[in-house]
Design an enzyme around this catalytic site. Structure first.
Site, mmCIF file in Angstrom:
data_model
loop_
_atom_site.group_PDB
_atom_site.id
_atom_site.type_symbol
_atom_site.label_atom_id
_atom_site.label_comp_id
_atom_site.label_asym_id
_atom_site.label_seq_id
_atom_site.Cartn_x
_atom_site.Cartn_y
_atom_site.Cartn_z
ATOM 1 N N HIS A 43 -13.698 22.654 -55.349
ATOM 2 C CA HIS A 43 -12.543 22.325 -56.201
ATOM 3 C C HIS A 43 -11.378 23.262 -55.866
ATOM 4 C CE1 HIS A 43 -15.906 21.033 -59.043
ATOM 5 N NE2 HIS A 43 -15.254 19.919 -58.810
ATOM 6 N N SER A 192 -21.803 20.640 -57.589
ATOM 7 C CA SER A 192 -22.263 21.314 -58.814
ATOM 8 C C SER A 192 -23.780 21.178 -58.961
ATOM 9 C CB SER A 192 -21.547 20.746 -60.036
ATOM 10 O OG SER A 192 -21.738 19.359 -60.078
#
Ligand code: PAF
Length: 284
Positions: A43, A192
């Protein structure tokens, strides 16, 4: 300047208006980085890319219920808001938009955006309605923000093509900017979900990238099916017991390709290591 935290649409509109007309300059451009939080290095790379394109960077954090299947645990999705905001701010984000479900999908919400051809294959086969959920929320975020640029990673390559397609077909004036898959020091595509792997499982997962690279080196001297078998056999050899798919498709259309024209090919995989679903892809 510290990051501005916004939780509703009116606040978003006024924040963007202020930034666009404020001290920066009147022609200020805006880039959006949509996320579901649990911010990690990939990200951060999206934010760094966003800053290259626009002078205002907006990140969004919204764990989108529409893109979770019945057997996928929405409630277990990692929620680390305070840490996320800190990381986004450190990378130079100007605004973070964190709507709640009611804000995004009010009671009378009755819309689904579907990009049917691209959404029915690869991950869409097992994850029914997943890409409809993605397409719906991304269309909303792009329209809500009026962003000039939106940044997405190539790890989710199918998602990227679906978003490009919906932006084109809905005439949304936003340029979709892809970035290469971000990998950790051992080559595993950052996700994640990697945090759910124990050290033995992580060692197994590290082989994915090695196998995909090996497959790409020999792709042009082999039949397509041989490359697919090579990847499947090697996954099994390194201890990956459950393979969802290994497929080779066109890089732009996701259509199947054949041995007589192997240009613009990309290899896509999804596997499970224990219960952790990992995806990856490589240009061939
Ligand atoms: O890639 C993701 O994290 C999500 O699918 C996205 C694009 C933020 C939409 O919820």
């Amino acid at each position: 300047m510290s990051i501005e935290i916004i939780r509703d649409l009116r606040g978003l509109h006024s924040s963007i208006a202020r930034h666009r007309n404020g001290p920066l300059n009147t022609a200020a451009s805006l880039a959006i980085v949509p996320t579901m939080g649990a911010i990690h290095e990939a990200h951060e790379a999206l934010v760094i890319e966003a800053k290259k394109h626009a002078n205002i960077v907006l990140a969004t954090i919204f764990v989108n219920p529409l893109q979770f299947g019945e057997n996928e645990d929405l409630s277990k999705y990692p929620r680390t808001e305070a840490e996320d905001i800190k990381r986004l701010e450190e990378k130079g984000c100007d605004i973070v938009y964190i709507p709640d479900n009611k804000n995004m999908y009010p009671d009378n919400f009755d819309l689904t955006i579907n990009v049917p051809k691209l959404s029915s294959i690869l991950c869409g086969k097992k994850r029914k309605n997943h890409f409809q959920g993605v397409a719906t929320v991304v269309a909303k975020l792009l329209l809500q923000s009026g962003a000039d640029y939106a940044i997405f990673g190539e790890k989710d390559f199918q998602q990227l093509l679906i978003i490009k397609s919906l932006v084109r077909d809905l005439d949304i004036p936003c340029q979709i900017v892809p970035i290469d898959t971000i990998r950790d020091s051992e080559g595993l595509a950052i996700s994640s979900r990697n945090q759910y792997l124990d050290s033995e499982q992580k060692k197994i997962a590290n082989n994915i990238n090695i196998i995909l690279n090996d497959a790409s080196k020999n792709f042009h001297t082999k039949e397509i099916q041989e490359t697919i078998n090579f990847v499947k056999d090697n996954f099994k050899k390194v201890g990956i017991k459950k393979i969802d798919y290994v497929e080779i498709r066109n890089n732009f259309t996701l259509e199947n390709i054949n041995n007589s024209n192997k240009s613009n090919a990309r290899l896509f995989i999804a596997v499970y290591i224990n219960d952790v679903r990992l995806i990856d892809n490589i240009k061939l």
